[in-house]
Design an enzyme around this catalytic site. Sequence first.
Site, PDB file in Angstrom:
ATOM      1  N   ARG A  23      27.886  10.839   6.830  1.00 20.78           N
ATOM      2  CA  ARG A  23      28.924  11.874   6.758  1.00 20.78           C
ATOM      3  C   ARG A  23      30.266  11.264   7.151  1.00 20.78           C
ATOM      4  O   ARG A  23      30.326  10.088   7.503  1.00 20.78           O
ATOM      5  CB  ARG A  23      28.590  12.985   7.757  1.00 20.78           C
ATOM      6  CG  ARG A  23      28.393  12.403   9.163  1.00 20.78           C
ATOM      7  CD  ARG A  23      28.322  13.452  10.227  1.00 20.78           C
ATOM      8  NE  ARG A  23      27.758  12.974  11.465  1.00 20.78           N
ATOM      9  CZ  ARG A  23      28.399  12.325  12.421  1.00 20.78           C
ATOM     10  NH1 ARG A  23      29.678  12.048  12.301  1.00 20.78           N
ATOM     11  NH2 ARG A  23      27.780  11.941  13.521  1.00 20.78           N
TER      12      ARG A  23
ATOM     13  N   GLU B  40      13.863   0.743  22.621  1.00 25.77           N
ATOM     14  CA  GLU B  40      14.786  -0.333  22.259  1.00 25.77           C
ATOM     15  C   GLU B  40      15.117  -1.173  23.463  1.00 25.77           C
ATOM     16  O   GLU B  40      15.157  -0.666  24.586  1.00 25.77           O
ATOM     17  CB  GLU B  40      16.122   0.270  21.769  1.00 25.77           C
ATOM     18  CG  GLU B  40      16.231   0.341  20.283  1.00 25.77           C
ATOM     19  CD  GLU B  40      17.555   0.944  19.833  1.00 25.77           C
ATOM     20  OE1 GLU B  40      18.538   0.931  20.603  1.00 25.77           O
ATOM     21  OE2 GLU B  40      17.583   1.424  18.693  1.00 25.77           O
TER      22      GLU B  40
ATOM     23  N   HIS C 173      27.304   8.318  26.695  1.00 25.89           N
ATOM     24  CA  HIS C 173      26.968   8.035  25.285  1.00 25.89           C
ATOM     25  C   HIS C 173      27.796   8.844  24.309  1.00 25.89           C
ATOM     26  O   HIS C 173      27.444   8.959  23.139  1.00 25.89           O
ATOM     27  CB  HIS C 173      25.478   8.256  25.005  1.00 25.89           C
ATOM     28  CG  HIS C 173      24.579   7.498  25.931  1.00 25.89           C
ATOM     29  ND1 HIS C 173      24.672   6.141  26.090  1.00 25.89           N
ATOM     30  CD2 HIS C 173      23.585   7.903  26.759  1.00 25.89           C
ATOM     31  CE1 HIS C 173      23.779   5.734  26.977  1.00 25.89           C
ATOM     32  NE2 HIS C 173      23.106   6.793  27.409  1.00 25.89           N
TER      33      HIS C 173
ATOM     34  N   LYS D 138      15.816   7.810  13.286  1.00 23.35           N
ATOM     35  CA  LYS D 138      16.228   6.473  13.697  1.00 23.35           C
ATOM     36  C   LYS D 138      15.136   5.418  13.498  1.00 23.35           C
ATOM     37  O   LYS D 138      15.439   4.257  13.226  1.00 23.35           O
ATOM     38  CB  LYS D 138      16.669   6.493  15.164  1.00 23.35           C
ATOM     39  CG  LYS D 138      17.958   7.278  15.433  1.00 23.35           C
ATOM     40  CD  LYS D 138      18.332   7.194  16.910  1.00 23.35           C
ATOM     41  CE  LYS D 138      19.185   8.344  17.387  1.00 23.35           C
ATOM     42  NZ  LYS D 138      20.575   8.322  16.949  1.00 23.35           N
TER      43      LYS D 138
HETATM   44  P1  ADP Z   1      30.534  10.653  16.084  1.00 20.33           P
HETATM   45  O1  ADP Z   1      29.641   9.459  16.031  1.00 20.33           O
HETATM   46  O2  ADP Z   1      31.376  10.861  14.887  1.00 20.33           O
HETATM   47  O3  ADP Z   1      31.254  10.836  17.357  1.00 20.33           O
HETATM   48  P2  ADP Z   1      28.448  12.414  16.906  1.00 20.33           P
HETATM   49  O4  ADP Z   1      27.117  11.996  16.390  1.00 20.33           O
HETATM   50  O5  ADP Z   1      28.715  12.212  18.335  1.00 20.33           O
HETATM   51  O6  ADP Z   1      29.538  11.802  15.972  1.00 20.33           O
HETATM   52  O7  ADP Z   1      28.669  13.935  16.525  1.00 20.33           O
HETATM   53  C1  ADP Z   1      29.742  14.374  15.743  1.00 20.33           C
HETATM   54  C2  ADP Z   1      29.934  15.817  16.007  1.00 20.33           C
HETATM   55  O8  ADP Z   1      28.839  16.517  15.499  1.00 20.33           O
HETATM   56  C3  ADP Z   1      30.054  16.122  17.473  1.00 20.33           C
HETATM   57  O9  ADP Z   1      31.392  16.273  17.853  1.00 20.33           O
HETATM   58  C4  ADP Z   1      29.295  17.403  17.618  1.00 20.33           C
HETATM   59  O10 ADP Z   1      30.175  18.487  17.521  1.00 20.33           O
HETATM   60  C5  ADP Z   1      28.398  17.448  16.427  1.00 20.33           C
HETATM   61  N1  ADP Z   1      27.012  17.126  16.757  1.00 20.33           N
HETATM   62  C6  ADP Z   1      26.378  15.959  16.557  1.00 20.33           C
HETATM   63  N2  ADP Z   1      25.108  16.037  16.944  1.00 20.33           N
HETATM   64  C7  ADP Z   1      24.917  17.265  17.417  1.00 20.33           C
HETATM   65  C8  ADP Z   1      23.809  17.961  17.968  1.00 20.33           C
HETATM   66  N3  ADP Z   1      22.639  17.387  18.116  1.00 20.33           N
HETATM   67  N4  ADP Z   1      23.976  19.227  18.340  1.00 20.33           N
HETATM   68  C9  ADP Z   1      25.164  19.829  18.199  1.00 20.33           C
HETATM   69  N5  ADP Z   1      26.236  19.220  17.684  1.00 20.33           N
HETATM   70  C10 ADP Z   1      26.131  17.965  17.293  1.00 20.33           C
HETATM   71  P1  ADP Z   2      23.427   9.134  18.731  1.00 19.28           P
HETATM   72  O1  ADP Z   2      22.641   9.505  17.527  1.00 19.28           O
HETATM   73  O2  ADP Z   2      23.247  10.082  19.839  1.00 19.28           O
HETATM   74  O3  ADP Z   2      24.838   8.811  18.390  1.00 19.28           O
HETATM   75  P2  ADP Z   2      23.033   6.242  19.045  1.00 19.28           P
HETATM   76  O4  ADP Z   2      21.754   5.554  18.718  1.00 19.28           O
HETATM   77  O5  ADP Z   2      24.150   6.086  18.089  1.00 19.28           O
HETATM   78  O6  ADP Z   2      22.737   7.785  19.265  1.00 19.28           O
HETATM   79  O7  ADP Z   2      23.478   5.781  20.491  1.00 19.28           O
HETATM   80  C1  ADP Z   2      24.556   6.405  21.157  1.00 19.28           C
HETATM   81  C2  ADP Z   2      25.166   5.461  22.190  1.00 19.28           C
HETATM   82  O8  ADP Z   2      24.185   5.003  23.135  1.00 19.28           O
HETATM   83  C3  ADP Z   2      25.727   4.180  21.605  1.00 19.28           C
HETATM   84  O9  ADP Z   2      27.044   4.365  21.123  1.00 19.28           O
HETATM   85  C4  ADP Z   2      25.670   3.245  22.777  1.00 19.28           C
HETATM   86  O10 ADP Z   2      26.727   3.475  23.677  1.00 19.28           O
HETATM   87  C5  ADP Z   2      24.399   3.647  23.487  1.00 19.28           C
HETATM   88  N1  ADP Z   2      23.257   2.823  23.043  1.00 19.28           N
HETATM   89  C6  ADP Z   2      22.443   3.097  22.012  1.00 19.28           C
HETATM   90  N2  ADP Z   2      21.516   2.143  21.857  1.00 19.28           N
HETATM   91  C7  ADP Z   2      21.728   1.237  22.825  1.00 19.28           C
HETATM   92  C8  ADP Z   2      21.068   0.015  23.228  1.00 19.28           C
HETATM   93  N3  ADP Z   2      19.996  -0.444  22.588  1.00 19.28           N
HETATM   94  N4  ADP Z   2      21.557  -0.666  24.284  1.00 19.28           N
HETATM   95  C9  ADP Z   2      22.644  -0.198  24.951  1.00 19.28           C
HETATM   96  N5  ADP Z   2      23.283   0.930  24.645  1.00 19.28           N
HETATM   97  C10 ADP Z   2      22.845   1.660  23.596  1.00 19.28           C
END
Ligand code: ADP
Ligand code: ADP
Length: 618
Positions: free
Chosen positions: A297, A200, A235, A116
């Site tokens: 993806r 952040e 989240h 990130k």
């Molecule tokens: P989306 O943004 O499409 O919801 P996520 O980042 O939440 O995607 O993850 C998509 C899928 O990938 C999840 O449903 C989970 O099964 C799998 N996944 C993502 N990150 C992880 C992780 N760190 N460990 C295990 N499974 C993960």
């Molecule tokens: P992941 O890789 O686990 O998906 P993200 O960076 O996409 O992580 O963040 C997951 C969720 O956390 C976001 O969908 C949002 O709800 C919350 N989030 C992330 N960054 C922020 C932020 N700077 N301020 C408020 N909420 C946040």
Amino acid sequence: MIESLLIANRGEIACRIIRTARAMGIRTIAVYSDADANALHVRMADDAVHIGASAARESYLVGEKIIDIARVTGAEAIHPGYGFLSENAEFAQRVINAGLVWVGPNPASITAMGLKDAAKQLMQQAGVPVTPGYMGSNQDPGFLAIQADGIGYPVLIKAVAGGGGKGMRLVERPEDFADALASCRREAAASFGNDHVLIEKYIQRPRHIEVQVFGDSHGQIVHLFERDCSLQRRHQKVIEEAPAPGMNAATREALCAAAVRAAEAVDYVGAGTIEFIADASEGLRADRIWFMEMNTRLQVEHPVTEAITGVDLVEWQLRVASGERLPLTQAQLGINGWAMEARLYAEDPERGFLPSIGKLEHLVLPDSLRVDTGVEQGGEVSPFYDPMIAKLIAHGSTRDEAIARLEAGIDDTEVWPVRTNAGFLGNLLRHPEFLSGDVDTGLIGRDGDELVHPIEAEVEELTEVAALLAASPGEGPWSGALGFRLNAAPHAVARLRDDAGAVYEVPLDEVNAAEPARDVLAFTGGFARRYTLDRHEGAHGGVAGDGTILSPMPGRIIAVDVAAGQTVTKGQKLLTLEAMKMEHTLTAPFDGVVAELNAVAGAQVQVEALLVRIEDAA
Ligand code: ADP
Ligand code: ADP
Ligand code: MG
């Protein structure tokens, strides 16, 4: 065009990919672990090969084995789905080195967006607005604390290698920073093998808005508009929709253009998603939306985009991977109506959303909606993988129509004995803020308790259930003690008990039983209940035709509303019993007089204790 495809995944996404590949005339090869030997994706594929033990580490994450199987089965290409190996650049490179087609972006694009902090730096250089914060390499705790002060509280500490909502800490006050940092690092090291973090600004009233992008190997990149995924629990996305409520044309144009710039900066090929966070405290404005991360993806929630654009994103993936140009230009893409997806999970909202595993003895999914699933009735939710049962996807001409259709679909959803979040999803769809389009990522957290609360059983449901149960044949365990015949006892009352321990008294006067049953499952708005005739009462009559009110379970009397000798009318509240953390009201089964009263407020009572006896007034 490729002619054969190995799907390096399982569950609903493997089935989803197989469906499109099959329609395109592509031979499909599934892989499966021990736990998935009888899984739907294995049966759907043309070929299926066992890859190892149930744990993902020993099966779906073993890249080498998967590449070997592709070679042996003559697969030309590998589709990784989402999760597992989908964002593993090293695996993508090995697939390519093995002479196979990788259905995904170039490994270099995955790497560029993989962490990130590096991704945010890259995006900043490309002129994409990024969430304010510190994303440098200095990881000294004192230095990071000073950065947090500079950013201004509240701040979010994020593992640079995080994903799936893990590895994040919200810090509201400077004095909590050091502890939160240490705990975030521990979790990041354990989950992702990398303890680096970024800091952040925590956006107030945040909305998660993401843009679907698509590139081909001829340098073309388009966007397929936005999705709103603000309905999240810890989240993690729960309900997703497209387009985003309250989006205006100018903001959409700026946002989607930024997403395309982001994809161009990494020469993106294939399906990708640029996730943004928006400060929606004053509506959606282009200058208050910032890049958060890119998922290189296919996304779980891609069907809502398919519903509004009419594009099959998996088909596009397979065409682009085969070297074809994008089938449509930006000008040919448009938004048609509104789509909404709910993730149906095997989990128990009433018990802190603990995963609920086991056999899906009863499974009915709505046939009025697009349902993407990887299981069938008789299948299993195993403890080894994500407990998602299905994605329910509704499409309508307006947002209200999409919501109404999704709600109707949830009402038709029946799962037992595995517990699900279906009722919770139904409650969410009726939430006033959600209905008005006023969504933000904190909504579920704020109203969580109310959202898990089951809606009441309907009178019609209870009446039907009572009829089925009361018609138990002579051999049934309690039928001998029923003490009444259908249509013969004007005052007959069936005492039903659901699996949560609640007792209902249902008049039987006008029912005609159809099939006899020992227990009956009923589903209301996604909430599942299993009813039985109240056994304890059954010993004394099963149906309280004789007017005795027994304690349905051990508990404590918390209120007594009548006195001995008092005249009562049918349905009148007699007393309240507290048991299994719930209050149960016991009522008069018919008009009469309190002939016997053994209940005292505050007293503990045993199961089957005779609390009240009502004598018929006639
Ligand atoms: P989306 O943004 O499409 O919801 P996520 O980042 O939440 O995607 O993850 C998509 C899928 O990938 C999840 O449903 C989970 O099964 C799998 N996944 C993502 N990150 C992880 C992780 N760190 N460990 C295990 N499974 C993960
Ligand atoms: P992941 O890789 O686990 O998906 P993200 O960076 O996409 O992580 O963040 C997951 C969720 O956390 C976001 O969908 C949002 O709800 C919350 N989030 C992330 N960054 C922020 C932020 N700077 N301020 C408020 N909420 C946040
Ligand atoms: Mg994310």
